[in-house]
Scaffold this motif. Structure first.
Motif, short mmCIF file in Angstrom:
data_model
loop_
_atom_site.label_atom_id
_atom_site.label_comp_id
_atom_site.label_asym_id
_atom_site.label_seq_id
_atom_site.Cartn_x
_atom_site.Cartn_y
_atom_site.Cartn_z
N GLY A 176 0.75 0.23 -11.09
CA GLY A 176 0.46 1.55 -10.56
C GLY A 176 -0.19 1.43 -9.19
N VAL A 177 0.30 2.20 -8.24
CA VAL A 177 -0.31 2.26 -6.92
C VAL A 177 -0.50 3.74 -6.63
CG1 VAL A 177 -0.07 1.74 -4.47
CG2 VAL A 177 0.92 0.20 -6.17
N GLY A 178 -1.75 4.19 -6.56
CA GLY A 178 -1.99 5.62 -6.42
C GLY A 178 -1.42 6.33 -7.64
N ASP A 179 -0.65 7.38 -7.39
CA ASP A 179 -0.05 8.11 -8.51
C ASP A 179 1.28 7.51 -8.92
OD1 ASP A 179 -2.13 9.90 -8.41
OD2 ASP A 179 -1.12 11.18 -6.94
N ALA A 180 1.83 6.67 -8.09
CA ALA A 180 3.18 6.20 -8.33
C ALA A 180 3.19 4.89 -9.12
CB ALA A 180 3.89 6.00 -7.00
N SER A 181 4.30 4.65 -9.78
CA SER A 181 4.49 3.39 -10.49
C SER A 181 5.59 2.60 -9.79
CB SER A 181 4.91 3.65 -11.93
OG SER A 181 3.89 4.29 -12.62
N TYR A 182 5.41 1.30 -9.76
CA TYR A 182 6.43 0.43 -9.18
C TYR A 182 6.76 -0.67 -10.18
CZ TYR A 182 5.41 2.71 -4.76
OH TYR A 182 5.26 3.64 -3.78
N VAL A 183 7.97 -1.15 -10.11
CA VAL A 183 8.39 -2.23 -10.98
C VAL A 183 8.56 -3.50 -10.16
CG1 VAL A 183 10.20 -3.06 -12.53
CG2 VAL A 183 9.59 -0.65 -12.52
N VAL A 184 7.92 -4.58 -10.60
CA VAL A 184 8.12 -5.88 -9.97
C VAL A 184 8.99 -6.68 -10.94
CG1 VAL A 184 6.97 -7.89 -9.01
CG2 VAL A 184 5.77 -5.72 -9.09
N PRO A 185 10.09 -7.26 -10.49
CA PRO A 185 10.90 -8.07 -11.39
C PRO A 185 10.04 -9.16 -12.06
CG PRO A 185 12.07 -7.70 -9.36
CD PRO A 185 10.69 -7.14 -9.17
N LEU A 186 10.09 -9.18 -13.38
CA LEU A 186 9.17 -10.05 -14.12
C LEU A 186 9.38 -11.53 -13.80
CD1 LEU A 186 6.90 -9.86 -16.24
CD2 LEU A 186 8.61 -10.24 -17.98
N ASP A 187 10.61 -11.90 -13.50
CA ASP A 187 10.89 -13.32 -13.21
C ASP A 187 10.08 -13.80 -12.03
OD1 ASP A 187 13.04 -12.85 -14.98
OD2 ASP A 187 14.13 -12.03 -13.27
N MET A 188 9.71 -12.87 -11.17
CA MET A 188 9.01 -13.29 -9.97
C MET A 188 7.51 -13.28 -10.15
SD MET A 188 11.24 -11.41 -7.13
CE MET A 188 12.93 -11.89 -6.87
N VAL A 189 7.05 -12.64 -11.23
CA VAL A 189 5.61 -12.56 -11.43
C VAL A 189 5.10 -13.88 -11.98
CG1 VAL A 189 3.77 -11.38 -12.66
CG2 VAL A 189 5.72 -10.09 -11.83
N GLN A 190 4.13 -14.44 -11.30
CA GLN A 190 3.55 -15.71 -11.75
C GLN A 190 2.33 -15.46 -12.63
OE1 GLN A 190 4.28 -19.23 -10.38
NE2 GLN A 190 6.21 -18.14 -10.54
N GLU A 191 1.43 -14.64 -12.14
CA GLU A 191 0.20 -14.34 -12.88
C GLU A 191 -0.43 -13.09 -12.29
OE1 GLU A 191 -3.06 -17.06 -12.02
OE2 GLU A 191 -1.82 -17.93 -10.44
N CYS A 192 -1.42 -12.57 -13.03
CA CYS A 192 -2.15 -11.41 -12.53
C CYS A 192 -3.63 -11.78 -12.52
CB CYS A 192 -1.95 -10.21 -13.44
SG CYS A 192 -0.25 -9.69 -13.52
N ILE A 193 -4.29 -11.45 -11.44
CA ILE A 193 -5.72 -11.71 -11.40
C ILE A 193 -6.43 -10.46 -10.90
CG2 ILE A 193 -5.68 -14.22 -11.14
CD1 ILE A 193 -5.75 -13.83 -8.15
N GLU A 194 -7.71 -10.37 -11.28
CA GLU A 194 -8.48 -9.23 -10.81
C GLU A 194 -8.96 -9.55 -9.40
OE1 GLU A 194 -12.20 -6.50 -12.25
OE2 GLU A 194 -11.67 -8.30 -13.36
N LEU A 195 -8.94 -8.54 -8.57
CA LEU A 195 -9.46 -8.74 -7.22
C LEU A 195 -10.94 -8.39 -7.27
CD1 LEU A 195 -8.63 -9.51 -4.35
CD2 LEU A 195 -8.24 -7.12 -3.88
N ALA A 196 -11.75 -9.40 -7.50
CA ALA A 196 -13.19 -9.16 -7.66
C ALA A 196 -13.77 -8.63 -6.36
CB ALA A 196 -13.88 -10.46 -8.06
N ASP A 197 -14.92 -7.95 -6.50
CA ASP A 197 -15.49 -7.27 -5.34
C ASP A 197 -15.80 -8.22 -4.18
OD1 ASP A 197 -15.26 -4.78 -6.24
OD2 ASP A 197 -17.28 -4.62 -7.07
N ASP A 198 -16.35 -9.38 -4.55
CA ASP A 198 -16.73 -10.28 -3.46
C ASP A 198 -15.50 -10.83 -2.73
OD1 ASP A 198 -16.17 -11.46 -5.83
OD2 ASP A 198 -17.35 -13.27 -5.43
N SER A 199 -14.50 -11.22 -3.53
CA SER A 199 -13.31 -11.76 -2.87
C SER A 199 -12.57 -10.65 -2.13
CB SER A 199 -12.39 -12.44 -3.88
OG SER A 199 -11.93 -11.51 -4.80
N LYS A 200 -12.75 -9.39 -2.65
CA LYS A 200 -12.12 -8.26 -2.00
C LYS A 200 -12.73 -8.06 -0.61
CE LYS A 200 -11.35 -3.38 -2.92
NZ LYS A 200 -11.65 -2.35 -3.94
N ALA A 201 -14.05 -8.13 -0.59
CA ALA A 201 -14.73 -7.96 0.69
C ALA A 201 -14.27 -9.04 1.67
CB ALA A 201 -16.24 -8.04 0.50
N ALA A 202 -14.11 -10.24 1.12
CA ALA A 202 -13.68 -11.34 1.98
C ALA A 202 -12.22 -11.16 2.38
CB ALA A 202 -13.88 -12.67 1.26
#
Lengths: 728, 168
Positions: free
Chosen positions: A587-613
């Protein structure tokens, strides 16, 4: 079964093309291995089947020419003549000519033109050298009763064919007489009895229905399968029994039992034809009755018990029966289905997947455990059906690859180079629609490799390589795509010359110094060719850009690597299917997008500190690796505030990794791809759309082009930014 | 005069005598009903990023994904505000290989009217404040002029695709 002549003709055309292809493949095999008897047999059968089927449709030019070819093949099969390179070349040409004849006569319903007639005359003359006599030429084309003159004393050594045509045969455009005529072309009808028993009263008779049956005593050297093939087109519509010569009494008895007419009548018929004696008939019938009373003793055993036949003989007969059955089951392993029926099924399965997802969503929100469980089971099954339906369209790429053997052979002769084509990964499967569309680009690439890549034998020897150039075609599956490689061991690409040409044509600025990879990519530009002379094969500069366009249209990519003096390798990466993919919903904003699963390697949280960086730099540290980020919010300019918690979906395409920054991870989703249509054809980074379980439309991200687009965008600004940074 | 009448009638296709009228920014427009497949209430619409303003997004029409064009934005005016009466008119538009469905976002639909060809005047070369090639004629309805749109030009997929590419 509604089978009309037009449909049957289409089947014949498709089959003929397949058989010709098979013939070609076998001929090329023979070239490498002249002792391959199976190949000779296959070639003969192919020619024979084409001739036979063409005869059914009255395609005279095809029949008469194929007959001559078949004659030669028959002698070859019998070992009367030896296989040689010239003969193979001649037969290949004959195959081409038959292909042409089928094209002209069957597809376009025209007569061959003068040039073709001349060519045919030439071929016939050359074939004549391999034929013993020329007298039998007209035999196959003049079927008739005249053949039925040799009366035999007994039909013991004759085939016995019982055929009862179905009432629909005439309506389906089949003429029973045509089949009988055809039988005469592969053997001789010695005696024929027409059974008109099922003919109703005149007042009830339908003039368009067929009520006839035939009992035929038939003399032929053809195999049972070949005789049965004569009835190929009515097989579903008639009752057909074929008894080989020297059949045992019980077979005749069984036949009598299986036929609708009165047993005595048929029995008499067989007795009359001499296949059975009256005594044998009576005994056999009696034993069958007895056997029916006893619990299931096979006929064979009864006969053994009574010492009518030796056990070994029964064993042999059984084996033979099994073999025939095996052959049959092999035949029926393929079902010819119209492509649009299959497409319809697949699009229906697509709808089913969407509807199933909707039901699943409802069940989840209803919080009814049992309902949820039930829908989950349904979903799992639907998933299997989807996979199964998609597999129906999957075909091995080997057929396409093998077609190139001939191309390589012909082209190498023409160029006076020695080139060997090595094929691997032929059983790699991919969607039929993709296979059809990839054939032309592959052909271009192969020709290019032969023309520009592989050097002449003299040049190769001078460079210390073997005189024979090797062209390799390889295919394999890799993370949800199929990769096709075309590699040659030729001279490799001359980067200097490409760059020079590109500058001449203004594709590259005179001062620019592109990287090696960028130079290779230049050959995919429209109108680019480095060949100094234009040959009939390539060098006109059309081709490589067409190749690239075709592959891009299939959502694929093409890249090229080369080493001077060692060769060039082109790698094509294609999606396995164009219809349904496994997707990962974000989900991005109100919209949903599909990423082809074969290309997805992993999902990680974008923690606040790394986000700031990450914010100013657009990359993060992923276990020591640099991971460039794509903020989809900004990239798509969707507006609306960013969520506090964001996630990174790590995607990988080919060897490139990137992190997509999204608001929400919504999980896996079976994605039925709906094309967006022409209006959006120029839209990069979105490859299509899909419909979610709740009826909303979600867009499918085109990850490769997204990454590519960002890479291009950032080249310029980064250069501009770096200059002041250096100054600091 | 008589020949002029017949040629004009032919040009306007006499069977195209029924028109759907609708309002857009307070102005009334008409389109021939033969182009129209159905009229939907404005429902959920998915925005497609990086597209010009006149391409509002896509909707799910019973399993098919159909693009929706914001007519007001297509005329170069501000995008339509969605209200309770907003409708999406599904139209069939000719593209090079057959027809494609395109939705048209309008403020409100009014009525289906029968307008005789004699009541339709040719388009003025300027003054209508929308591109002249979008207008196929000016119909007189109750003494007022209603712009009859040339659907194939307004919803020209080729042109819109080009504009979309330029917008990226």
């Amino acid at each position: 079964m509604s089978l009309n002549l037009e449909q049957a003709l289409q089947t014949f055309i498709a089959e003929a093309y397949e058989l010709l292809e098979e013939m070609e493949t076998c001929l090329l095999q023979l070239e490498n291995n002249p002792a391959d008897l199976d190949a000779i047999g296959a070639i003969f059968r192919a020619a024979h089947t084409i001739k036979g089927s063409a005869g059914l449709f009255g395609l005279e030019p095809v029949v008469s020419f194929t007959h001559v070819v078949e004659d030669v093949l028959d002698r070859l099969r019998a070992g009367d003549i030896a296989i040689s390179r010239t003969l193979i070349a001649l037969l290949l040409e004959c195959g081409d000519h038959i292909h042409y004849l089928v094209d002209v006569v069957a597809v376009r319903a025209q007569q061959p033109d003068a040039a073709a007639t001349e060519r045919e005359a030439g071929l016939r003359q050359r074939l004549q050298l391999y034929r013993q006599t020329s007298v039998s030429e007209a035999v196959s084309t003049t079927p008739g009763v005249s053949a039925v003159r040799q009366e035999r004393g007994s039909s013991f050594d004759l085939w016995h064919i019982s055929v009862r045509f179905g009432t629909e045969v005439l309506r389906n455009g089949m003429d029973p007489l045509a089949f009988l005529r055809y039988l005469n072309s592969i053997g001789q009808i010695v005696r024929i009895t027409t059974l008109a028993d099922s003919l109703p009263e005149l007042s009830q008779m339908d003039a368009e229905s067929c009520y006839l049956g035939f009992e035929i005593d038939y003399q032929s050297d053809a195999s049972k399968a070949a005789i049965a093939d004569a009835f190929e087109f009515v097989r579903d519509d008639c009752q057909l029994h074929i008894l080989p010569p020297h059949s045992k009494t019980e077979h005749y008895i069984e036949l009598i039992k299986n036929l609708p007419e009165q047993a005595t009548l048929l029995g008499e018929l067989l007795v009359a034809s001499g296949a059975l004696t009256l005594k044998e008939l009576e005994d056999g019938l009696q034993q069958q009755v007895d056997a029916a009373l006893k619990p299931a003793t096979p006929l064979g055993e009864i006969l053994i018990e009574q010492r009518f036949v030796e056990p070994e003989l029964v064993q042999a007969a059984l084996e033979k029966q099994n073999q025939i059955q095996e052959h049959k089951s092999k035949e029926s392993r393929f079902v010819r289905v119209q492509a649009d029926k299959l497409d319809e099924l697949i699009s229906l399965v697509g709808e089913l997947v969407i509807a199933g997802a909707g039901a699943n969503l409802l069940a989840k929100t209803s919080q009814d455990e049992t309902l949820y469980e039930a829908t989950s089971t349904v979903t799992a099954l639907v998933e299997q059906i989807r996979d199964g339906a998609l597999r129906l369209r999957m075909v091995p790429i080997g057929d396409t690859f093998n077609r190139f053997q001939r191309v390589v052979r012909d082209v190498s002769h023409e160029l006076e180079k020695q080139i060997e084509l090595q094929i691997s990964g032929a059983d790699t499967e991919l969607d039929k629609t993709v296979v059809e569309k990839i054939s032309d680009p592959l052909m271009h690439l192969l020709r290019n490799a032969m023309d520009h890549g592989i050097e002449s034998p003299a040049a190769r020897l001078a460079a210390g390589k073997s005189a024979t150039g090797v062209l390799k075609l390889n295919a394999y599956h890799d993370s949800g795509s199929i990769v096709i490689e075309i590699a040659d061991d030729g001279a490799g690409l001359n980067t200097e010359r490409i760059l020079q040409k590109a500058r001449e044509r203004g594709l590259v600025a005179a001062t620019a110094q592109p990287s090696e990879q960028e130079i290779y990519n230049l050959i995919f530009e429209p109108g680019f060719s480095t060949a100094s002379a234009i040959t009939s094969l390539s060098g006109r500069g059309v081709g490589m850009d067409v190749v690239k366009r075709n592959i891009t249209a299939l959502r694929g990519t093409v890249d090229l690597s080369s080493a001077a003096g060692l060769g060039t390798k082109v790698r094509i990466r294609l999606p396995l299917t164009l219809a349904i993919i496994d997707g990962f919903l974000v989900g991005v904003g109100d919209a949903s997008y599909v990423v082809p699963l074969d290309m997805v390697q992993e999902c990680i949280e974008l923690a606040d500190d790394s986000k700031a960086a990450a914010e100013p730099r657009h990359y993060i540290n992923l276990r020591g690796e640099v991971l460039p980020l794509v903020f989809l919010h900004q990239h798509f300019n969707t507006g609306g505030g960013q969520r506090r918690r964001q996630n990174v979906v790590v995607v990988k395409n080919a060897d490139q990794k990137a992190g997509l920054v999204v608001d929400e991870l919504q999980g896996e989703f079976q994605t039925v791809i709906k094309p967006l249509g022409k209006l959006f054809s120029n839209l990069r980074s979105i490859s299509g759309s899909t419909i979610l379980g709740n009826g909303k439309v979600a867009l499918i991200l085109d990850v490769p082009s997204l990454i590519q687009q960002l890479a291009q965008q950032q080249v310029q600004p980064r250069l501009a930014l770096q200059t002041p940074a250096l100054r600091n | 005069m008589a020949t002029m009448m017949t040629t004009r009638q032919q040009a306007l296709a006499p069977e195209d005598a029924q028109y759907l009228t609708f309002t857009l920014g307070g102005e009334m427009f008409a389109i021939g009903i033969l182009h129209i497949k159905e009229i939907l209430e404005y429902g959920h619409l998915t925005t497609v990023p990086m597209m010009p303003a006149f391409i509002r997004g896509v909707i799910n029409l019973r399993g098919a994904v159909v693009p929706v064009v914001d007519l007001s934005a297509r005329f170069g005016r501000p995008s339509s505000e969605v209200s309770r009466r907003s409708c999406i008119v599904i139209m069939e538009v000719e593209v090079d290989a057959g027809v494609q469905d395109v939705g048209l976002l309008v403020d409100a639909v009014s009525a289906v009217l029968e307008i005789p060809a004699s009541e339709i005047e040719p388009a003025p070369s300027f003054g209508a404040r929308i591109r002249a090639d979008f207008i196929s004629g000016m119909a007189k309805v109750n003494g007022k002029f209603v712009i009859v749109l040339n659907v194939n030009n307004v919803l020209s997929v080729d042109e819109m695709a080009q504009l979309a590419e330029a917008a990226q």
